[in-house]
Design a protein around this motif. Structure first.
Motif, mmCIF file in Angstrom:
data_model
loop_
_atom_site.group_PDB
_atom_site.id
_atom_site.type_symbol
_atom_site.label_atom_id
_atom_site.label_comp_id
_atom_site.label_asym_id
_atom_site.label_seq_id
_atom_site.Cartn_x
_atom_site.Cartn_y
_atom_site.Cartn_z
ATOM 1 N N ARG A 270 32.280 32.755 43.601
ATOM 2 C CA ARG A 270 33.712 33.045 43.482
ATOM 3 C C ARG A 270 34.260 32.542 42.150
ATOM 4 N N LEU A 271 33.793 31.379 41.707
ATOM 5 C CA LEU A 271 34.227 30.864 40.418
ATOM 6 C C LEU A 271 33.775 31.792 39.285
ATOM 7 N N THR B 160 35.981 34.801 39.283
ATOM 8 C CA THR B 160 37.292 34.484 38.710
ATOM 9 C C THR B 160 37.219 34.427 37.180
ATOM 10 N N ARG C 219 41.635 31.098 41.632
ATOM 11 C CA ARG C 219 40.374 30.831 42.312
ATOM 12 C C ARG C 219 40.430 31.128 43.795
#
Length: 364
Positions: free
Chosen positions: A94-95, A98, A125
Motif C-alpha cells: 500500500r505504501l 501511494t 496512505r
C-alpha cells in the motif's frame, strides 16, 4: 509567373516552418506522455501487488473461519479475530502504491498542457483502495488516449509536410524549367542579334552585298583553305556616268539603280564567287576557280552586260562599266595586292575610253 511562383514558394516555406515546429512540439509532448504512462504502469504494478496480497489475506481469513467453526463446540477457550491485522507485505504494498500515485500526480500537475489531476483523497496512505484503483484507471485511459491523439496529429502533420515538399519541389522545378527556357530564348535572341551585328558589319546596308571587309576576309579564307588550285582573281568594277544619274535623276533613282545592278551581279557570277560593294559606285568580284583568262573575260563581259541591261531597263542611257582584272599568281605575286592591282587597272580602262575591261600587267 515568376512572381506568383516566388509568393507560393514563400508561403510554402512558411507553412513548412510552422508544421516542423508543431511536429517538434508534438514530439516533446509524446515524450512527456511516455513518462506519464511509465508512471501509470508502475502504479498499476503496485496496485496489482496490493490486490494479490489482499486476495491472499481473504483466503487466509476464510480458512481461519472454517477452523474456528469446527471447534465451536469446545469450551470457547479461543475466539478467531474477524478482522486480523494486515500483514507487513500488504502494508508495504500500500505504501508503494501511494508513492507511485504521488509520482504520477506530480507528473500530471507538471504537464505542459492541461490534464485532469488525481483526486487528493486517493493520495493519502489510508485512502480507499477501490477509489484509488478507479482514479488510476481513469488516468491511464486519459493518457493513453492522449498518446493516440498526439500520434495521429504528428502523422497528419508529417503527411502535410511531405505533400508540401512535393508541391514546392514541383514549383522549384517549374521555375527552373521556366528560367532555363527564358535563358535559352535570351541566348537565341543574343545569338540572333550577334549574327545581325556581324552581318551588318560585313555587308552593305543598301544592296545587301558583302563589303570591303568581307571581301578581304573571303580572300584570306580562300587562300587558307587551299581549295582553289592556288589561283585567284579580282574584277574591280566602276560605274561610268553614275554620278550624272544622282545629279540629274536624284539619289533615289541612283539607289534604285545600285540595288538593281547588284542583284544582276549576284545572278551573273558563279556559285562560290563573291560580289562585294566597295563603296559608292564601285564593286569587286572575287573569282576563286578559273583556268584561263578567257573565263575571266567571260565574267567581265557578263558584268558589263548587267550594267547596260539595268541602264536600259530604267531608261537612263547614262551608265556603263569599266573593269580591271588582276589574277594571282599569274599577274600579281601577292594576293593581298589583288584588289589594289585590279583597281589601278580599272582606272587605266577609264582613261582609255571606259565601258570595257583589261588585265593587269604582270607585277613582280
Amino acid at each position: 509567373m515568376a512572381g506568383a511562383s516566388l509568393v507560393c514558394l514563400l508561403i510554402g516555406l512558411l507553412f513548412l516552418a510552422v508544421q516542423v515546429r508543431s511536429i517538434f512540439s508534438a514530439q516533446l509532448q509524446q515524450e512527456y506522455i511516455g513518462l506519464v504512462l511509465e508512471a501509470v504502469d508502475r502504479a498499476e504494478s503496485a496496485r496489482d501487488a496490493v490486490a494479490v496480497l489482499a486476495n491472499a489475506a481473504k483466503t487466509a481469513n476464510a480458512a481461519s473461519a472454517a477452523n474456528t467453526a469446527n471447534t465451536a463446540n469446545t469450551a470457547n477457550t479461543a475466539t478467531a479475530d474477524p478482522n486480523p491485522a494486515p500483514s507487513d507485505a500488504y502494508r508495504l504494498a500500500r505504501l508503494e502504491l501511494t508513492d507511485r500515485l504521488a509520482t504520477l500526480d506530480a507528473l500530471v500537475n507538471a504537464s505542459p498542457s492541461p490534464a485532469p489531476p488525481l483526486p487528493r483523497s486517493v493520495l493519502s496512505r489510508d485512502a480507499n483502495f477501490t477509489a484509488a484503483s478507479q482514479s488510476l484507471d481513469a488516468a491511464a485511459s486519459y493518457w493513453r488516449a492522449q498518446r493516440e491523439a498526439v500520434g495521429a496529429g504528428m502523422r497528419e502533420r508529417i503527411s502535410g509536410v511531405a505533400d508540401t515538399l512535393i508541391v514546392l519541389s514541383a514549383i522549384v522545378f517549374g521555375v527552373l524549367v521556366t528560367a532555363l527556357g527564358l535563358y535559352a530564348k535570351r541566348t537565341r535572341q543574343l545569338a540572333g542579334m550577334s549574327h545581325e551585328f556581324e552581318h551588318a558589319a560585313l555587308h552593305d546596308a543598301m544592296t545587301g552585298l558583302p563589303n570591303r571587309r568581307r571581301l578581304f576576309a573571303a580572300l584570306e579564307a580562300t587562300v587558307a583553305a587551299g581549295d582553289n588550285a592556288g589561283k585567284l582573281a579580282v574584277l574591280y568594277i566602276d560605274l561610268d556616268g553614275f554620278k550624272r544619274v544622282n545629279d540629274t535623276q536624284g539619289h533615289r533613282i541612283g539607289d534604285e539603280f545600285l540595288i538593281a545592278v547588284s542583284r544582276r551581279f549576284r545572278e551573273s557570277v558563279r556559285t562560290g564567287d563573291v560580289v562585294a560593294r566597295i563603296g559608292g559606285d564601285e564593286f569587286a568580284v572575287l573569282v576563286t576557280r578559273f583556268d584561263t583568262d578567257a573565263e575571266l573575260s567571260a565574267i567581265a563581259e557578263r558584268l558589263i552586260a548587267c550594267v547596260a541591261q539595268t541602264d536600259e531597263q530604267m531608261g537612263l542611257g547614262l551608265v556603263r562599266a569599266s573593269i580591271g582584272i588582276a589574277s594571282f599568281p599569274d599577274r600579281v605575286d601577292d594576293y593581298w595586292r589583288l584588289v589594289a592591282a585590279a583597281d589601278e587597272t580599272m582606272y587605266e580602262v577609264k582613261r582609255n575610253g571606259k565601258n570595257g575591261f583589261a588585265f593587269a600587267q604582270r607585277m613582280r
